[in-house]
Write an enzyme that holds these catalytic residues in place. Structure first.
Site, mmCIF file in Angstrom:
data_model
loop_
_atom_site.group_PDB
_atom_site.id
_atom_site.type_symbol
_atom_site.label_atom_id
_atom_site.label_comp_id
_atom_site.label_asym_id
_atom_site.label_seq_id
_atom_site.Cartn_x
_atom_site.Cartn_y
_atom_site.Cartn_z
ATOM 1 C CG ASP B 7 -1.790 1.237 1.279
ATOM 2 O OD1 ASP B 7 -2.191 1.625 -0.014
ATOM 3 O OD2 ASP B 7 -2.315 1.424 2.431
ATOM 4 C CD GLU B 68 -4.852 1.267 -2.650
ATOM 5 O OE1 GLU B 68 -4.855 0.489 -1.682
ATOM 6 O OE2 GLU B 68 -5.129 2.400 -2.616
ATOM 7 C CG ASP B 141 -1.003 3.341 5.617
ATOM 8 O OD1 ASP B 141 -1.354 4.061 4.659
ATOM 9 O OD2 ASP B 141 -1.342 3.450 7.235
#
Lengths: 213, 213
Positions: B7, B68, B141
């Protein structure tokens, strides 16, 4: 001082190496563009750019890297790819301990043409004149990379001087404040000491009429 | 199959390693977060993230990286930094020849919770349940990185199968078209040849009244 200017992009990443001499003299050392195929994997495109930038860093040994700072443009997807391309270039430079400075497009235009709103043709024209180029750098990304390097050469000494001046001003302010505090302390020692000794008896409380309770 | 989910972010970059077993079984291997100081140089922050990711790649040897995919969010500046962080992670993986796949936030949410509109808490809850975690991964996260890895483990075989099916379909279509073209050519050889020989005399031009000129 030798600067590598980078106009980041996935499809075309402009690279330009410029030497700065006395005053505002500048000399083009190399200019080119790295291309990566639009249908390739993003990670492999980034690798292609990073590898080529490593070659340029080895070959031309710049002392600093100037990268265009990206803002979200009309096309968000393109902007993201551009940011990522700039990121891997910054990483390559940081790995070698080279300073990386990001300049906005309007800073570059202002530095090179005098106007932050100059168009591509004006920037290219001024780059050609400043660097004494007879042939127009192609594509425009290559000219932009040279403009970035020039912008860095001209702005950086000012930025450093400004930072030094600010540091000096902050140091003077700190010294001045310390002096003031010391003076206040001394004055306090002279005036506050008797004041502290003053309340020898409990102050008499007065009621609402003013008469002692 | 072992996947490193990422992330991306400059201030906090979530990392999560997950092993995929038979069917939909998944097992958490490691989870953590890389932080870089907001007041540091962008290039040095990217270097900090890249270096830490290299450590993770060395230590956990994932076979694929799931990152991501960033869209321009409310804060454009943050989005750019996030894209750059994701870019240097993708680069590190590409240097090692590892496949890097980008998944959108809604793909991740849909894979893990069944809904592309699930909120952070739902994603974290499902990640904990799927991986049998007793302690909530912190910060968010870190949980997102695990979710990305799970999403990749579950989506990738389908994506590969779909790509294979598409390739097979394209091949069949190509073969069919070739067969049709061959048939048309043969038919053309039988019918078109006399047609080509037909105009033996110049066609008589007629004027507006229909009489020969």
């Amino acid at each position: 001082m030798r600067v590598l200017g980078v106009d980041p992009g996935l499809t075309r990443c402009g690279l330009g190496v410029v030497d700065g001499g006395k005053g505002r003299t500048v000399r083009a050392v190399a200019v080119g563009v790295v291309r990566t195929p639009p249908d390739a994997d993003l990670a492999l495109r980034l690798l292609g750019i990073a590898d080529e930038v490593e070659v340029w860093l080895d070959k031309y040994r710049p002392e600093a890297i100037a990268v265009e700072r990206v803002f979200a443009q009309h096309n968000v997807r393109t902007a993201m790819g551009t940011a990522q391309a700039g990121g891997v270039v910054a990483l390559a430079a940081a790995r070698r301990g080279l300073p990386v400075v990001f300049h906005t497009p309007s800073e570059v235009k202002a530095a090179v043409t005098g106007s932050g709103r100059a168009d591509k043709a004006q920037v290219t024209g001024m780059v050609m004149r400043l660097l004494n180029l007879e042939v127009k750098p192609h594509p425009a990304d290559a000219a932009d990379a040279l403009a970035l390097a020039i912008c860095h050469l001209w702005r950086e000494p000012m930025r450093v001087r400004l930072a030094e001046a600010e540091a000096r001003a902050a140091e003077l302010a700190r010294a001045h404040k310390a002096k003031l505090a010391a003076a206040a302390k001394q004055a306090g020692a002279a005036t506050r000491t008797p004041a502290r000794r003053a309340p020898l008896r409990t102050p008499t409380k007065l009621d609402d009429t003013g008469a002692p309770r």
